[in-house]
Design a protein around this motif. Structure first.
Motif, short mmCIF file in Angstrom:
data_model
loop_
_atom_site.label_atom_id
_atom_site.label_comp_id
_atom_site.label_asym_id
_atom_site.label_seq_id
_atom_site.Cartn_x
_atom_site.Cartn_y
_atom_site.Cartn_z
N GLN A 1 -12.59 -17.56 -17.22
CA GLN A 1 -12.60 -18.95 -16.75
C GLN A 1 -13.39 -19.83 -17.71
O GLN A 1 -14.51 -19.50 -18.09
N PRO A 2 -12.81 -20.95 -18.15
CA PRO A 2 -13.53 -21.82 -19.11
C PRO A 2 -14.78 -22.44 -18.48
O PRO A 2 -14.79 -22.76 -17.29
N ARG A 3 -15.80 -22.59 -19.30
CA ARG A 3 -17.05 -23.19 -18.85
C ARG A 3 -16.98 -24.69 -19.11
O ARG A 3 -16.78 -25.12 -20.24
N THR A 4 -17.12 -25.47 -18.07
CA THR A 4 -17.07 -26.93 -18.21
C THR A 4 -18.31 -27.53 -17.57
O THR A 4 -18.98 -26.91 -16.76
N THR A 5 -18.58 -28.74 -17.94
CA THR A 5 -19.72 -29.47 -17.39
C THR A 5 -19.23 -30.45 -16.34
O THR A 5 -18.71 -31.52 -16.66
N CYS A 6 -19.38 -30.04 -15.07
CA CYS A 6 -19.04 -30.89 -13.93
C CYS A 6 -17.58 -31.37 -13.96
O CYS A 6 -17.25 -32.41 -13.40
N THR A 7 -16.74 -30.64 -14.65
CA THR A 7 -15.32 -30.99 -14.69
C THR A 7 -14.52 -29.93 -13.95
O THR A 7 -14.66 -28.74 -14.25
N PRO A 8 -13.72 -30.32 -12.99
CA PRO A 8 -12.93 -29.33 -12.26
C PRO A 8 -12.03 -28.54 -13.20
O PRO A 8 -11.47 -29.07 -14.16
N VAL A 9 -11.93 -27.24 -12.92
CA VAL A 9 -11.09 -26.35 -13.72
C VAL A 9 -9.70 -26.31 -13.10
O VAL A 9 -9.53 -26.07 -11.91
N LEU A 10 -8.70 -26.57 -13.92
CA LEU A 10 -7.32 -26.53 -13.44
C LEU A 10 -6.89 -25.06 -13.32
O LEU A 10 -6.80 -24.35 -14.31
N ASP A 11 -6.63 -24.65 -12.08
CA ASP A 11 -6.31 -23.24 -11.80
C ASP A 11 -4.80 -23.03 -11.95
O ASP A 11 -4.08 -22.83 -10.98
N ASN A 12 -4.32 -23.06 -13.18
CA ASN A 12 -2.88 -23.00 -13.43
C ASN A 12 -2.46 -21.79 -14.25
O ASN A 12 -1.43 -21.82 -14.92
N VAL A 13 -3.24 -20.73 -14.21
CA VAL A 13 -2.89 -19.54 -14.97
C VAL A 13 -2.02 -18.62 -14.11
O VAL A 13 -2.18 -18.53 -12.89
N ARG A 14 -1.08 -17.94 -14.76
CA ARG A 14 -0.15 -17.06 -14.08
C ARG A 14 -0.01 -15.77 -14.88
O ARG A 14 -0.22 -15.73 -16.09
N GLY A 15 0.36 -14.73 -14.19
CA GLY A 15 0.61 -13.45 -14.84
C GLY A 15 1.69 -12.70 -14.10
O GLY A 15 1.94 -12.95 -12.92
N GLY A 16 2.35 -11.78 -14.78
CA GLY A 16 3.40 -11.01 -14.13
C GLY A 16 3.77 -9.78 -14.91
O GLY A 16 3.71 -9.77 -16.15
N ILE A 17 4.16 -8.75 -14.20
CA ILE A 17 4.67 -7.53 -14.79
C ILE A 17 6.19 -7.56 -14.63
O ILE A 17 6.70 -7.80 -13.53
N ASP A 18 6.90 -7.34 -15.70
CA ASP A 18 8.36 -7.36 -15.62
C ASP A 18 8.83 -6.13 -14.84
O ASP A 18 8.49 -4.99 -15.20
N PRO A 19 9.60 -6.32 -13.75
CA PRO A 19 10.07 -5.17 -12.97
C PRO A 19 10.96 -4.22 -13.75
O PRO A 19 11.19 -3.10 -13.31
N THR A 20 11.47 -4.66 -14.92
CA THR A 20 12.29 -3.75 -15.74
C THR A 20 11.45 -2.82 -16.60
O THR A 20 12.01 -1.99 -17.32
N SER A 21 10.12 -2.94 -16.55
CA SER A 21 9.27 -1.97 -17.22
C SER A 21 9.56 -0.58 -16.66
O SER A 21 9.86 -0.43 -15.48
N THR A 22 9.49 0.43 -17.50
CA THR A 22 9.92 1.76 -17.09
C THR A 22 8.83 2.81 -17.26
O THR A 22 7.96 2.69 -18.14
N ILE A 23 8.92 3.82 -16.42
CA ILE A 23 8.11 5.03 -16.55
C ILE A 23 9.08 6.19 -16.65
O ILE A 23 10.11 6.23 -15.97
N ASP A 24 8.80 7.15 -17.53
CA ASP A 24 9.79 8.17 -17.85
C ASP A 24 9.15 9.56 -17.84
O ASP A 24 8.27 9.86 -18.64
N VAL A 25 9.60 10.41 -16.91
CA VAL A 25 9.12 11.79 -16.86
C VAL A 25 10.25 12.78 -17.18
O VAL A 25 10.09 13.99 -16.96
N SER A 26 11.37 12.27 -17.69
CA SER A 26 12.55 13.12 -17.88
C SER A 26 12.37 14.14 -18.99
O SER A 26 13.14 15.11 -19.05
N SER A 27 11.40 13.97 -19.87
CA SER A 27 11.23 14.91 -20.99
C SER A 27 10.37 16.10 -20.62
O SER A 27 10.21 17.02 -21.44
#
Length: 772
Positions: A479-505
């Motif tokens: 979180q950015p450090r500001t002096t008496c200035t409201p922080v805009l809470d506009n950050v987003r994150g996501g994991i792509d559901p097409t990410s794969t795990i593979d135990v076939s080997s």
């Protein structure tokens, strides 16, 4: 004219007055539920009694199994709860145990409690009670409660009137896990309709452990009819256990009579006799929902057939196609069972023959997070228990993730862990070329919505992975450090559901016995999800406790695989020899299961001869083995965190001792036996251990002893292996296990080399002599 108007207005005023009086009690109660913000709540009196049966659930039972600490100027926690479809809530209250930081400003700090986004009360901060545990009972208007509900507790906190740091350490409040929700409920009569299945017998809204009574015919039923009913009941219990999931399920059993005040499943053939129940005419495999004869508020599900095959057909149709039925009764004209399952293809397991997308393992919404304090993205990983990962880099995870690019380089990361084992951190890059290295900026792939997309391949360490693991991915945005200035809470994150795990080997190969594989993954029985290679061996005269244990174990395996036990074989000890080609689940106690005596030499525990002769207590002793020399030669890798076979322990029949023991089948090498030794007194503790996560993880090794709420495990007996390895891997594995064998092989190779060299030199010498 004026008089008429006055009279008419008087009538209107009278009606309004009556309406006000009629609604006054509700409004007063509503006002009482919201105390004045200026008052500091003392320990209030108990909530007034209400109609209906009270049900109290603490926060752990409601799914919050972690310490709740609200931080910042506006921290929130949500407490989910739900109400069964066949129940009406007549009153509700929340007992909240909480504490405030002592550094807050009273006029600006409080806790706000809301139910389904409707504010219920505000708990003001009091300087005198700051930092001390406080308790308050909060009435909840029953009109706010729906099927699925959420109680939000929000901290509004400030420590200064000047510029403040929203992450300051003094901004906190805690909510103790002993806080509890109390609901007064009364049963509602529901319609007799198969279309509502699995309700009311199992309701996903109910977070408590499911308890579903099963009823069988009286003692007059034939042995064949009893076996058929047990087979059908195993199919239904595995189906219900899969639905219950994390809740767990038990199945109290009665014979020849109906339990009271419970939705009940009844298994019947024309010869069945159940007190108080008149069975309808059975014309084939039939499912019927009827009112309970003693209490119409509860239902009976009748699973019926004219013979063993039809009873099994009715149970299979219920487990496979419960959503396809409608009306009060349905006769199954024809049922085509699915094709037999293949090894290791349980629906809930990660597939062993292809990469699996994370989106197949968790619903889509869990993969997206927002804000500077985002939730953790959690994905449950159920891998086959016999996965052989020796000397591998780990299980490949092809991860694609996106996030709001940072304005400038900072410490923001995506942190990954398996259960509580930290795996690593992935840095979140900045999009500003002036503030980051040019190669990082050009490597940043921006999507049309402005978010950054990254791909990377990781390897999950095998030692951190069990049959049941959880992949946790947590975005940390600095979180950015500001002096008496409201922080805009506009950050987003996501994991792509097409990410794969593979135990076939990875091949499938495991050292047995290993009860952890059974307790967590149902192995070896779950190797075939329909239990086609499993035989359950009951005592010749099974007792009620034996049947309840059998049903609970089928429910447990159904939860592991997510598939009903359509092809499980159920029989008695007298027929065990015909199931040599199956893995055996043997149930009973020391008195009614003859196999425990017949196979005593192969089991990792032995019966006390004095007890067997009737002198002293019935008990088992762990045997001793003189295999150290042989193990030194052929190699034996045993765990060092459990007691070994030199330890002696006893299991007493008349006490509440239950035993799980694993060993190789005496009928055929490579097949396994799991013996479940429990009497009527110890059976509840055994089932509870299998359904309680903290106790379940203690079941391991070759034998586990369950005593009340304690589980002790140890290693004993011979090790054998199940599965196959590629030839070169098999050679490496066996040589690594035995230093003496490896040394002997080196000496043998040296001798062979020397012999070949000597022979070739002799041949050359003879050739030279001939030339001369």
């Amino acid at each position: 004219m004026r008089a008429a108007l006055v009279a008419r207005s008087g009538v209107v005023c009278g009606v309004v007055a009556l309406l006000v009086l009629a609604t006054a009690p509700v409004d007063i109660a509503w006002a009482q539920a919201r105390p004045a913000a200026s008052a500091v709540p003392a320990l209030p009196a108990a909530v007034p009694a209400a109609s209906g049966d009270p049900r109290t659930l603490n926060l752990t039972q409601l799914g919050l199994n972690y310490a709740i600490k609200l931080r910042g100027v506006s921290g929130t926690v949500g407490i989910p709860f739900s109400v069964r479809a066949d129940e009406l809530v007549t009153a509700a209250s929340l007992r909240l145990n909480y504490a405030f930081s002592p550094s807050l400003i009273p006029a600006l700090s409080h806790l706000k409690v809301s139910v389904n986004d409707v504010e219920v009360t505000t708990l003001p901060y009091g300087a005198a009670e700051a930092g001390k545990p406080q308790t308050v009972d909060i009435p909840i208007d029953r009109r706010l409660i729906a099927d699925f509900n959420r109680i939000n507790i929000e901290l509004v906190a400030h420590y200064t009137n000047e510029c403040e740091d929203p992450d300051h350490s003094s901004l906190w409040a805690t909510v103790d896990a002993s806080s509890a929700l109390t609901l007064n409920v009364t049963p509602l009569k529901v319609t007799s309709d198969l279309a509502t299945l699995p309700q009311p017998f199992f309701d996903r809204r109910d977070v408590r452990r499911a308890s579903i009574p099963f009823v069988f015919a009286g003692a007059s039923a034939s042995a064949a009819s009893t076996t058929a009913a047990l087979s059908a009941a195993g199919i239904v219990s595995s189906w219900l256990g899969g639905l219950a999931g994390y809740r767990g399920a038990t199945f109290p059993v009665t014979t020849g009579e109906l339990p009271t005040a419970a939705h009940t499943v009844v298994f019947a053939t024309p010869e069945s006799s159940i007190a108080g129940l008149i069975l309808p005419a059975i014309k084939g495999p039939t499912l019927t929902v009827v009112d309970h004869p003693r209490d119409p508020a509860f239902k009976l599900l009748l699973v019926m057939g004219r013979n063993a095959a039809e009873l099994t057909t009715a149970a299979s149709a219920l487990a496979l196609n419960s959503r396809a039925f409608t009306g009060a009764t349905s006769t199954i004209a024809d049922l085509q069972l699915p094709a037999p399952r293949k090894p290791h293809d349980a629906p809930r397991w990660i597939s062993s023959d292809r990469p699996v997308m994370l989106g197949e393992l968790a619903p889509g919404p869990v993969f997206s997070v927002s804000g500077y304090t985002p939730d953790v993205v959690k994905v449950d990983l159920l891998i086959p228990p016999d996965l052989f990962t020796w000397r591998s880099r780990g299980i490949p995870l092809d991860l694609q993730y996106r996030y709001t690019p940072r304005v400038r380089p900072d410490q923001s990361t995506l942190n990954l862990s398996v259960n509580d084992t930290f795996i690593g951190s992935l840095p979140l890059r900045a999009a500003n070329m002036a503030s980051d290295a040019w190669w990082n900026v050009f490597a940043l792939k921006l999507l049309p919505d402005g978010s950054a997309l990254h791909s990377t391949q990781l390897h999950l360490p095998p030692l951190a992975m069990g049959s049941r693991s959880q992949l946790r991915m947590h975005y940390y945005f600095e979180q950015p450090r500001t002096t008496c200035t409201p922080v805009l809470d506009n950050v987003r994150g996501g994991i792509d559901p097409t990410s794969t795990i593979d135990v076939s080997s990875f091949p499938h190969y495991i050292a047995m016995p290993e009860l952890a594989a059974y307790a967590n993954g149902g192995f070896p029985f779950s190797r075939m999800a329909d239990l086609a290679e499993t035989a359950v061996v009951m005592p010749d005269r099974a007792e009620r406790g034996d049947i309840e244990t059998y049903l609970a174990l089928m429910g447990h395996i159904g939860d592991v695989t997510g598939y009903p036990a359509l092809r499980v074989t159920v029989g008695s000890a007298s027929n065990v020899d015909q199931w040599a080609d199956k893995d055996l689940l043997v149930l009973g106690n020391l008195k009614n299961q003859p196999l425990f005596t017949r196979w005593a030499a192969q089991m990792p525990l032995r019966r006390d001869p004095a007890a067997a002769a009737g002198q002293g207590a019935e008990q088992f002793h762990i045997g001793t083995w003189f295999e150290d020399t042989l193990n030194l030669i052929q190699g034996s890798r045993q765990r060092e965190d459990l007691p070994t076979s030199t330890t002696q322990m006893s299991v007493f029949e008349e006490r509440t001792d239950a035993v799980l023991a694993g060993f190789q089948s005496p009928l055929r090498a490579g097949r396994s036996v799991v013996a479940v030794v429990a009497n009527e007194a110890s059976q509840p503790a055994l089932v509870n251990a299998l359904l309680t996560p903290d106790l379940l993880q203690r079941i391991q090794g070759s034998m586990s002893i369950v005593r009340s709420a304690q589980v002790s495990s140890l290693l004993s007996g011979e090790t054998y292996y199940v599965g196959t390895l590629p030839p070169f891997t098999w050679l490496q594995w066996n040589l690594s296990r035995s230093p003496l064998l490896l040394a002997g092989l080196v000496v043998l190779v040296a001798l062979l080399g020397a012999g070949v060299s000597f022979a070739s030199l002799q041949l050359l010498a003879r050739k030279r002599l001939r030339r001369q």
